[in-house]
Design a protein around this motif. Sequence first.
Motif, PDB file in Angstrom:
ATOM      1  N   GLY A  88       0.848  -1.172   0.113  1.00 28.35           N
ATOM      2  CA  GLY A  88       0.230   0.023  -0.008  1.00 28.35           C
ATOM      3  C   GLY A  88       1.074   1.376  -0.148  1.00 28.35           C
ATOM      4  O   GLY A  88       2.137   1.182  -0.103  1.00 28.35           O
ATOM      5  N   GLU A  89       0.295   2.192   0.080  1.00 27.06           N
ATOM      6  CA  GLU A  89       0.845   3.785  -0.130  1.00 27.06           C
ATOM      7  C   GLU A  89       1.646   4.010   1.312  1.00 27.06           C
ATOM      8  O   GLU A  89       0.913   3.750   2.362  1.00 27.06           O
ATOM      9  N   THR A  90       2.839   4.494   1.055  1.00 27.41           N
ATOM     10  CA  THR A  90       3.368   5.244   2.213  1.00 27.41           C
ATOM     11  C   THR A  90       3.429   6.822   1.949  1.00 27.41           C
ATOM     12  O   THR A  90       3.664   7.185   0.934  1.00 27.41           O
ATOM     13  N   ARG A  91       3.042   7.541   2.801  1.00 28.79           N
ATOM     14  CA  ARG A  91       2.867   9.115   2.303  1.00 28.79           C
ATOM     15  C   ARG A  91       3.192   9.756   3.979  1.00 28.79           C
ATOM     16  O   ARG A  91       2.384   9.642   4.741  1.00 28.79           O
ATOM     17  N   ILE A  92       4.311  10.466   4.276  1.00 28.23           N
ATOM     18  CA  ILE A  92       4.625  11.309   5.286  1.00 28.23           C
ATOM     19  C   ILE A  92       4.937  12.642   4.718  1.00 28.23           C
ATOM     20  O   ILE A  92       6.214  12.841   4.538  1.00 28.23           O
ATOM     21  N   PRO A  93       3.832  13.757   4.443  1.00 28.58           N
ATOM     22  CA  PRO A  93       4.022  14.679   3.936  1.00 28.58           C
ATOM     23  C   PRO A  93       4.434  15.738   4.718  1.00 28.58           C
ATOM     24  O   PRO A  93       4.372  16.942   4.614  1.00 28.58           O
ATOM     25  N   PHE A  94       5.402  15.509   5.662  1.00 23.00           N
ATOM     26  CA  PHE A  94       5.976  16.365   6.798  1.00 23.00           C
ATOM     27  C   PHE A  94       7.363  15.951   7.139  1.00 23.00           C
ATOM     28  O   PHE A  94       7.365  14.799   7.198  1.00 23.00           O
TER      29      PHE A  94
ATOM     30  N   LEU B  25       2.474  -3.354 -12.512  1.00 19.95           N
ATOM     31  CA  LEU B  25       1.895  -1.775 -12.528  1.00 19.95           C
ATOM     32  C   LEU B  25       1.710  -1.305 -11.118  1.00 19.95           C
ATOM     33  O   LEU B  25       2.108  -0.366 -10.705  1.00 19.95           O
ATOM     34  N   ASP B  26       0.681  -2.345 -10.450  1.00 22.86           N
ATOM     35  CA  ASP B  26       0.215  -1.794  -9.320  1.00 22.86           C
ATOM     36  C   ASP B  26       1.065  -1.869  -8.262  1.00 22.86           C
ATOM     37  O   ASP B  26       1.433  -0.994  -7.563  1.00 22.86           O
ATOM     38  N   THR B  27       2.019  -2.977  -8.346  1.00 25.55           N
ATOM     39  CA  THR B  27       3.217  -3.074  -7.228  1.00 25.55           C
ATOM     40  C   THR B  27       4.249  -1.862  -7.293  1.00 25.55           C
ATOM     41  O   THR B  27       4.863  -1.342  -6.569  1.00 25.55           O
ATOM     42  N   ALA B  28       4.453  -1.310  -8.497  1.00 23.74           N
ATOM     43  CA  ALA B  28       5.394  -0.370  -8.619  1.00 23.74           C
ATOM     44  C   ALA B  28       4.988   1.026  -8.302  1.00 23.74           C
ATOM     45  O   ALA B  28       5.802   1.879  -7.919  1.00 23.74           O
ATOM     46  N   GLU B  29       3.822   1.343  -8.113  1.00 19.37           N
ATOM     47  CA  GLU B  29       3.123   2.702  -7.478  1.00 19.37           C
ATOM     48  C   GLU B  29       3.878   2.952  -6.056  1.00 19.37           C
ATOM     49  O   GLU B  29       4.400   3.937  -6.053  1.00 19.37           O
ATOM     50  N   PRO B  30       3.974   2.065  -5.136  1.00 22.32           N
ATOM     51  CA  PRO B  30       4.469   2.455  -3.737  1.00 22.32           C
ATOM     52  C   PRO B  30       6.138   2.473  -3.984  1.00 22.32           C
ATOM     53  O   PRO B  30       6.583   3.052  -3.151  1.00 22.32           O
ATOM     54  N   PHE B  31       6.571   1.994  -4.949  1.00 15.72           N
ATOM     55  CA  PHE B  31       8.078   1.951  -4.991  1.00 15.72           C
ATOM     56  C   PHE B  31       8.415   3.337  -5.497  1.00 15.72           C
ATOM     57  O   PHE B  31       9.605   3.939  -5.301  1.00 15.72           O
ATOM     58  N   LYS B  32       7.680   3.940  -5.924  1.00 12.02           N
ATOM     59  CA  LYS B  32       8.238   5.221  -6.638  1.00 12.02           C
ATOM     60  C   LYS B  32       8.187   6.246  -5.509  1.00 12.02           C
ATOM     61  O   LYS B  32       9.351   7.054  -5.533  1.00 12.02           O
TER      62      LYS B  32
END
Lengths: 181, 324
Positions: A88-94, B25-32
């Motif tokens: 999933g997404e990791t996002r620490i915008p600070f 492609l979906d797995t590449a997203e978090p690696f950006k």
Amino acid sequence: MHSVHTRTLLDSAAIARALDRISREVVELAGGTDHLALVGIQRRGVELAERIARLIAQEEGADVPRGAMDITLYRDDLQTVGPRPIVGETRIPFDVEGLCVVIVDDVLYTGRTVRAALDQLADFGRPSRIGLAVLVDRGERELPIQADIIGESVTAPGKRVDVLVSEVDGRDAVELVEAVK
Amino acid sequence: MTPPSLGKDLLGLEKLTAEQIHLVLDTAEPFKEVSERAIKKVPTLRGKTIVNLFFEASTRTRISFEFAEKRLSADTVNIGSTGSSVQKGETLVDTARNLEAMRIDMVVMRHPSSGAAKFLGERIRSNVINAGDGPHEHPTQGLLDLLTIRDKFGKIDGLRVCICGDILHSRVARSNIWGLLKLGAEVAVCGPQSLLPRGIEELGVNVFHRIEQAIEWGDVLNILRLQLERMSAGYIPSLREYYRVFGVTVERLEAAAKDLLILHPGPMNRGVEIDSRVADGPHSVILSQVTNGVAIRMAILYLLAGGEPALAEAAKRTNREGLE
């Protein structure tokens, strides 16, 4: 044949009360909101952190910085988890430097997720303090890790504790799930 | 919910399913995001050893793989064909078996022969990633092109993508055609007759012999490098002639009713296949392709590394953390 037996531990009103208390304790832990930031662990921890931030905004009038972390890349068991889990997404915008960062998760169990989260957070900088707030602590730790703030403690050996949040699951509940022979 | 797996090796896009391509492609997203951090490193592949075996010159692909490996904390070794035992006449399989005897986990290989990666993958236990096998396939380039297009349009399905230039010798063209068709794009190729493979229509692509037609038709142009050695081989009369007829210029693009997205796998020959003003223009995503290349390669390494099915089964039986 196995059937599944489900018992509700917390309903939506009980969850709302728990989050209300957690949000006040979070502010206390950070000594106010000036240096406070919340980081939710994917997936339901992110939603819970968002709700705690809203409660703090109502109570204190402060917009607390929020982040999200997926800890998959920091797991210690990737070799044995089979098909790779979707990250999933990791996002620490600070900038975490000098902040009191409170990690928020739904369930605290073995402690391995929190261990991974601490490692990941360290790669973003050096907070002055890191706290841990969880909705449910179900014990049975495998690492020396404890939460600072706990919504509800339960013992559930051999069972599953599911946290459902309306943003993801359509309703709020904490359920004890048990396979019955 | 079990996500689809890629299997042991990444050989090409021809044999992947649409579901597997979407997984990458979906797995590449978090690696950006990892590459945007101050500390550009995660511990995911700690303790894995990866050999980059490049039997052909490469700057971009080799460095991109190396960054991807290092940002996942793998240990890497680079081997080229010069200055190694390959020069002494060692066979590919012997080279690889010797490397395996030193307990490596993965091989990233570029080789001048089509099918070299498949050949190797069938003979060693390590994961093999094809970084280009002759004119056959260059799967990570195809995947990063797909990711870059998806970034801009939010989808691939229904888009019209024209691949322009030397289709005959291009592994990038082949990987692109297979990947794009599987994800539901309409695909065309455009180039001089001498640089289009015979029977290319049978893959299900349109063929244009004039660049103006391709610009009129497409949403995306993927402009391939004209390999300069082709001129001496008689495929085209001169570079100037090629630019005059097939060069993608601002004037030609302005004649189209809509803006086209411009891709180029590099290295570019400015003023041969592409006008500098197009390469540096507002619709060019050439540098985004390079950035995405690292994320795609991290995703591939992550998806192929470790995770032996037998170990996973054993772990599942003993794993008490059945929360997910």
